[in-house]
Design a protein around this motif. Structure first.
Motif, PDB file in Angstrom:
ATOM      1  N   GLU A 312       0.508  -1.197   0.242  1.00  0.00           N
ATOM      2  CA  GLU A 312      -0.021  -0.117   0.121  1.00  0.00           C
ATOM      3  C   GLU A 312       0.610   1.018   0.222  1.00  0.00           C
ATOM      4  OE1 GLU A 312      -3.567  -0.308  -0.168  1.00  0.00           O
ATOM      5  OE2 GLU A 312      -2.924  -1.970   0.113  1.00  0.00           O
ATOM      6  N   SER A 313      -0.063   1.804  -0.436  1.00  0.00           N
ATOM      7  CA  SER A 313       0.660   3.523   0.016  1.00  0.00           C
ATOM      8  C   SER A 313       1.466   4.133   0.877  1.00  0.00           C
ATOM      9  CB  SER A 313       0.342   4.821  -0.825  1.00  0.00           C
ATOM     10  OG  SER A 313      -1.184   5.140  -0.572  1.00  0.00           O
ATOM     11  N   ASP A 314       1.996   5.047   0.725  1.00  0.00           N
ATOM     12  CA  ASP A 314       2.489   5.761   2.516  1.00  0.00           C
ATOM     13  C   ASP A 314       1.236   6.078   2.610  1.00  0.00           C
ATOM     14  OD1 ASP A 314       5.979   4.854   2.486  1.00  0.00           O
ATOM     15  OD2 ASP A 314       6.016   6.475   1.331  1.00  0.00           O
ATOM     16  N   GLY A 315       0.651   6.982   2.028  1.00  0.00           N
ATOM     17  CA  GLY A 315      -0.843   7.391   2.813  1.00  0.00           C
ATOM     18  C   GLY A 315      -1.881   6.887   3.050  1.00  0.00           C
ATOM     19  N   THR A 316      -1.575   5.356   2.896  1.00  0.00           N
ATOM     20  CA  THR A 316      -2.834   4.474   3.100  1.00  0.00           C
ATOM     21  C   THR A 316      -2.077   3.842   4.661  1.00  0.00           C
ATOM     22  OG1 THR A 316      -3.142   3.902   1.048  1.00  0.00           O
ATOM     23  CG2 THR A 316      -3.840   2.060   2.950  1.00  0.00           C
ATOM     24  N   ARG A 317      -1.241   3.824   4.413  1.00  0.00           N
ATOM     25  CA  ARG A 317      -0.411   3.048   5.805  1.00  0.00           C
ATOM     26  C   ARG A 317       0.009   4.043   7.000  1.00  0.00           C
ATOM     27  NH1 ARG A 317       3.862   0.906   2.385  1.00  0.00           N
ATOM     28  NH2 ARG A 317       5.076   2.281   3.061  1.00  0.00           N
ATOM     29  N   ARG A 318       0.196   5.137   7.101  1.00  0.00           N
ATOM     30  CA  ARG A 318      -0.143   6.153   7.952  1.00  0.00           C
ATOM     31  C   ARG A 318      -1.566   6.792   8.301  1.00  0.00           C
ATOM     32  NH1 ARG A 318       2.515   9.629  11.716  1.00  0.00           N
ATOM     33  NH2 ARG A 318       1.678  11.643  11.629  1.00  0.00           N
ATOM     34  N   LEU A 319      -2.056   6.694   7.548  1.00  0.00           N
ATOM     35  CA  LEU A 319      -3.742   6.021   7.964  1.00  0.00           C
ATOM     36  C   LEU A 319      -3.790   5.094   8.740  1.00  0.00           C
ATOM     37  CD1 LEU A 319      -7.037   8.066   7.777  1.00  0.00           C
ATOM     38  CD2 LEU A 319      -6.717   6.712   5.526  1.00  0.00           C
ATOM     39  N   ILE A 320      -3.322   4.025   7.958  1.00  0.00           N
ATOM     40  CA  ILE A 320      -3.740   2.562   8.771  1.00  0.00           C
ATOM     41  C   ILE A 320      -3.641   2.859  10.298  1.00  0.00           C
ATOM     42  CG2 ILE A 320      -3.974   0.522   9.086  1.00  0.00           C
ATOM     43  CD1 ILE A 320      -3.523   0.709   6.110  1.00  0.00           C
ATOM     44  N   HIS A 321      -2.158   3.714  10.572  1.00  0.00           N
ATOM     45  CA  HIS A 321      -1.806   3.341  11.965  1.00  0.00           C
ATOM     46  C   HIS A 321      -2.305   4.372  12.642  1.00  0.00           C
ATOM     47  CE1 HIS A 321       1.310   0.565  11.851  1.00  0.00           C
ATOM     48  NE2 HIS A 321       0.977   0.808  10.362  1.00  0.00           N
ATOM     49  N   LEU A 322      -3.005   5.725  12.178  1.00  0.00           N
ATOM     50  CA  LEU A 322      -3.481   7.075  12.508  1.00  0.00           C
ATOM     51  C   LEU A 322      -4.633   6.289  13.379  1.00  0.00           C
ATOM     52  CD1 LEU A 322      -2.603  10.084  10.394  1.00  0.00           C
ATOM     53  CD2 LEU A 322      -2.098   9.775  12.885  1.00  0.00           C
ATOM     54  N   LEU A 323      -5.858   4.901  12.104  1.00  0.00           N
ATOM     55  CA  LEU A 323      -7.270   4.914  12.513  1.00  0.00           C
ATOM     56  C   LEU A 323      -7.068   4.546  14.144  1.00  0.00           C
ATOM     57  CD1 LEU A 323      -7.966   3.467   9.236  1.00  0.00           C
ATOM     58  CD2 LEU A 323      -9.037   5.271  10.483  1.00  0.00           C
ATOM     59  N   GLU A 340       3.280  16.030  12.818  1.00  0.00           N
ATOM     60  CA  GLU A 340       3.123  15.851  11.026  1.00  0.00           C
ATOM     61  C   GLU A 340       1.445  15.044  10.935  1.00  0.00           C
ATOM     62  OE1 GLU A 340       6.287  15.311   9.371  1.00  0.00           O
ATOM     63  OE2 GLU A 340       7.767  16.403   9.937  1.00  0.00           O
ATOM     64  N   LEU A 341       0.505  15.705  11.458  1.00  0.00           N
ATOM     65  CA  LEU A 341      -0.832  14.647  11.766  1.00  0.00           C
ATOM     66  C   LEU A 341      -0.854  14.520   9.909  1.00  0.00           C
ATOM     67  CD1 LEU A 341      -3.411  13.761  12.002  1.00  0.00           C
ATOM     68  CD2 LEU A 341      -4.207  16.153  11.679  1.00  0.00           C
ATOM     69  N   ASP A 342      -0.369  15.711   8.669  1.00  0.00           N
ATOM     70  CA  ASP A 342      -0.486  16.206   7.094  1.00  0.00           C
ATOM     71  C   ASP A 342       0.206  14.820   6.742  1.00  0.00           C
ATOM     72  OD1 ASP A 342       1.358  18.019   8.171  1.00  0.00           O
ATOM     73  OD2 ASP A 342       1.327  18.439   6.720  1.00  0.00           O
ATOM     74  N   ARG A 343       1.328  14.199   6.966  1.00  0.00           N
ATOM     75  CA  ARG A 343       2.380  14.016   6.432  1.00  0.00           C
ATOM     76  C   ARG A 343       1.704  12.576   5.920  1.00  0.00           C
ATOM     77  NH1 ARG A 343       8.056  10.952   9.225  1.00  0.00           N
ATOM     78  NH2 ARG A 343       8.823  10.282   6.992  1.00  0.00           N
ATOM     79  N   SER A 344       1.144  12.090   4.549  1.00  0.00           N
ATOM     80  CA  SER A 344       1.561  11.660   3.013  1.00  0.00           C
ATOM     81  C   SER A 344      -0.187  11.500   3.180  1.00  0.00           C
ATOM     82  CB  SER A 344       1.339  10.569   3.844  1.00  0.00           C
ATOM     83  OG  SER A 344       3.633  10.387   3.021  1.00  0.00           O
ATOM     84  N   LEU A 345      -0.851  12.507   4.212  1.00  0.00           N
ATOM     85  CA  LEU A 345      -2.058  12.259   4.070  1.00  0.00           C
ATOM     86  C   LEU A 345      -2.767  13.571   3.143  1.00  0.00           C
ATOM     87  CD1 LEU A 345      -3.239  11.847   6.921  1.00  0.00           C
ATOM     88  CD2 LEU A 345      -2.638  10.047   5.576  1.00  0.00           C
ATOM     89  N   LYS A 351      -8.939  16.584   6.936  1.00  0.00           N
ATOM     90  CA  LYS A 351      -9.525  17.399   7.386  1.00  0.00           C
ATOM     91  C   LYS A 351     -10.513  16.575   7.991  1.00  0.00           C
ATOM     92  CE  LYS A 351      -9.885  21.468   4.630  1.00  0.00           C
ATOM     93  NZ  LYS A 351     -10.975  22.009   4.008  1.00  0.00           N
ATOM     94  N   LEU A 352     -10.536  15.168   7.999  1.00  0.00           N
ATOM     95  CA  LEU A 352     -11.838  13.663   7.868  1.00  0.00           C
ATOM     96  C   LEU A 352     -11.614  13.872   9.116  1.00  0.00           C
ATOM     97  CD1 LEU A 352     -14.383  12.379   7.124  1.00  0.00           C
ATOM     98  CD2 LEU A 352     -12.723  10.669   6.662  1.00  0.00           C
ATOM     99  N   LEU A 353      -9.840  12.885   9.961  1.00  0.00           N
ATOM    100  CA  LEU A 353      -9.817  12.831  11.138  1.00  0.00           C
ATOM    101  C   LEU A 353      -9.794  14.389  12.031  1.00  0.00           C
ATOM    102  CD1 LEU A 353      -6.004  11.390  10.347  1.00  0.00           C
ATOM    103  CD2 LEU A 353      -8.231  10.075  10.387  1.00  0.00           C
ATOM    104  N   ILE A 354      -9.509  15.239  11.808  1.00  0.00           N
ATOM    105  CA  ILE A 354      -9.798  15.894  12.700  1.00  0.00           C
ATOM    106  C   ILE A 354     -11.299  16.450  13.128  1.00  0.00           C
ATOM    107  CG2 ILE A 354     -10.082  19.010  13.267  1.00  0.00           C
ATOM    108  CD1 ILE A 354      -7.083  19.084  10.947  1.00  0.00           C
ATOM    109  N   GLU A 355     -12.804  16.409  11.949  1.00  0.00           N
ATOM    110  CA  GLU A 355     -13.693  16.337  12.156  1.00  0.00           C
ATOM    111  C   GLU A 355     -14.753  15.471  12.685  1.00  0.00           C
ATOM    112  OE1 GLU A 355     -14.863  18.606   7.824  1.00  0.00           O
ATOM    113  OE2 GLU A 355     -14.828  16.747   7.777  1.00  0.00           O
TER     114      GLU A 355
END
Length: 436
Positions: A312-323, A340-345, A351-355
């Motif tokens: 998976e992409s860096d962004g997907t892996r970063r998102l999975i670990h933040l979920l 760096e919340l926005d790293r690779s996102l 915005k979705l994570l914040i909301e």
């Protein structure tokens, strides 16, 4: 919950820096504010964003919290003062933190120089009054009067305990934290109080660096596969399912001695170093089984195609670990601090994570999210309150400063705050010249 964090003489921060999660007079997003025990009007913010250019002190703010957390956990001193002038190198590094733990407000102060503790203090707030738990100076450690009296009254061997305790305080090494090492004392009330404070540092305060990985991810995903599937489908990662498969223990890069040691422990689950596999112990037989979770994409013919998370992409892996921040199903208070919340996102994902975090807080989930970011597209008053935005910047002496946007009184609700920031009216932007 975090109320206030103040520190000085740590890395690029020479002067005292104050950071507060207290809500100001801003009227937006009032339903997401968090009440403070014993306070009628004051409330806490659920979110804070820290903006700033590279090397301005954003990550160092996170490191300062991590440094304090590690000292409480390990008991050893980790001072790292401002190095660019001689006087600062010889001055102590100071931390002061105020937080809510188990329904009470606590204040902890620590000053260290080199490998020595110069000052250490813990208070518990009762309304407008402060109850001293302990205070440590160069002359020794003093236990709060009310706590000291209670310890003596409840002890069946009051005189012996008193002598032992006084001797312990006299002999306490100056290179260890009392908050950490006093856990070994057989004084129940004091130990219970210190355990409450330590739990906040080690369990409630969750620090996530830019390259962090959520260690229990494989087990969490194994237990709540459907929740992860739904989240990843909704944000258009291309993942349609998460599969589970049992694998042979011999396929894992784990030594036999490590597996034997795991069998002897009380733990039921062991996560492998790459986080892709987990070993589960049967409670009755003690037999070990290994499982692997993996993403599944839908092929052009409609058939499922298995991948690995490394595909998976860096962004997907970063998102999975933040979920897990969003999917957390318990009511345990959490303070997430993400570098760096926005790293690779993409901005929309950030915005979705914040909301989502604000929505959960509005539903009375006890949690806060503090994050650093370079993404000025997140600088919107429809997304964040003015008092939820801060900026870091360095002056000509290479000293970092932290500034709250609430200090700028001309920022109205209808004003384009991003435009004002990029024009340099609020600091926190890089001073860049041509590279050629």
């Amino acid at each position: 919950m975090l109320i206030d964090f103040t520190f000085s003489n740590y890395r690029c921060y020479r002067d005292e820096v104050g950071f507060s999660m207290l809500a100001g007079k801003v009227r937006s997003f009032k339903k997401s504010l968090i009440p403070i025990p014993g306070e009628r009007y004051a409330k806490l913010l659920p979110l804070t964003a820290i903006y700033g250019p590279n090397a301005s002190g954003k990550s160092t703010f996170v490191h300062a919290l991590q440094c304090l957390q590690r000292m409480v956990e390990k008991g050893v001193i980790l001072a790292d003062p401002f190095r660019l002038d001689k006087s600062s190198r010889e001055q102590p590094t100071r931390f002061r933190i105020i937080f809510v733990a188990e329904g009470k407000v606590w204040e902890y102060i620590l000053a260290v120089r080199g490998k020595l503790v110069e000052e250490e203090l813990l208070k518990q707030r009762h309304g407008a009054k402060n109850c001293l738990i302990f205070e440590r100076t160069s002359e020794g450690v003093q236990i709060g009067e009310r706590l000291n009296r209670s310890v003596k009254e409840k002890s069946s061997q009051a005189s012996n305990d008193d002598l032992f305790f006084n001797e312990y305080l006299r002999r306490l090494d100056k290179n260890v934290l009392f908050l950490h090492h006093a856990q070994s004392l057989q004084l129940p009330q004091l130990s219970d109080i210190l355990a409450t404070v330590r739990r906040w540092f080690l369990q409630t305060l969750c620090l996530i660096k830019a390259n962090s990985r959520y260690v229990p991810l494989a087990w969490d995903m194994f237990q709540r596969t459907e929740a992860y599937e739904q989240a990843l489908v909704r944000v258009d990662t291309g993942i349609s399912q998460i599969g589970k498969r049992e694998v042979k223990l011999e396929q894992l890069n784990i030594s036999q001695s490590t597996l034997d040691e795991f069998r002897e422990k009380q733990d039921k689950v062991m996560v492998c170093p790459d986080h892709s596999f987990l070993v589960v112990k049967d409670a009755s037989s003690g037999d070990l089984k290994a499982f692997r979770c993996f993403p599944i994409h839908e092929g052009n013919d409609g058939e499922p195609v298995p991948f690995t998370f490394q595909d998976e992409s860096d962004g997907t892996r970063r998102l999975i670990h933040l979920l897990p921040m969003i999917l957390a199903y318990d009511d345990i208070p959490r303070v997430f601090v993400v570098d760096e919340l926005d790293r690779s996102l993409h901005t929309q994902l950030s915005k979705l994570l914040i909301e989502s975090h604000r929505l959960l807080t509005a539903e009375a989930k006890p949690r806060q999210l503090i994050f650093t970011t370079h993404d000025v597209m997140l600088m919107e008053q429809d997304l964040l309150r003015r008092d939820e935005m801060w900026a870091t910047e360095k002056d000509r002496e290479q000293v970092s400063h932290l500034i709250s946007f609430e200090e700028f009184i001309d920022i109205r609700k209808d004003k384009d705050i991003r435009k004002s920031y990029l024009m340099g009216r609020m600091g926190g932007i890089p001073n860049i010249t041509s590279l050629t």
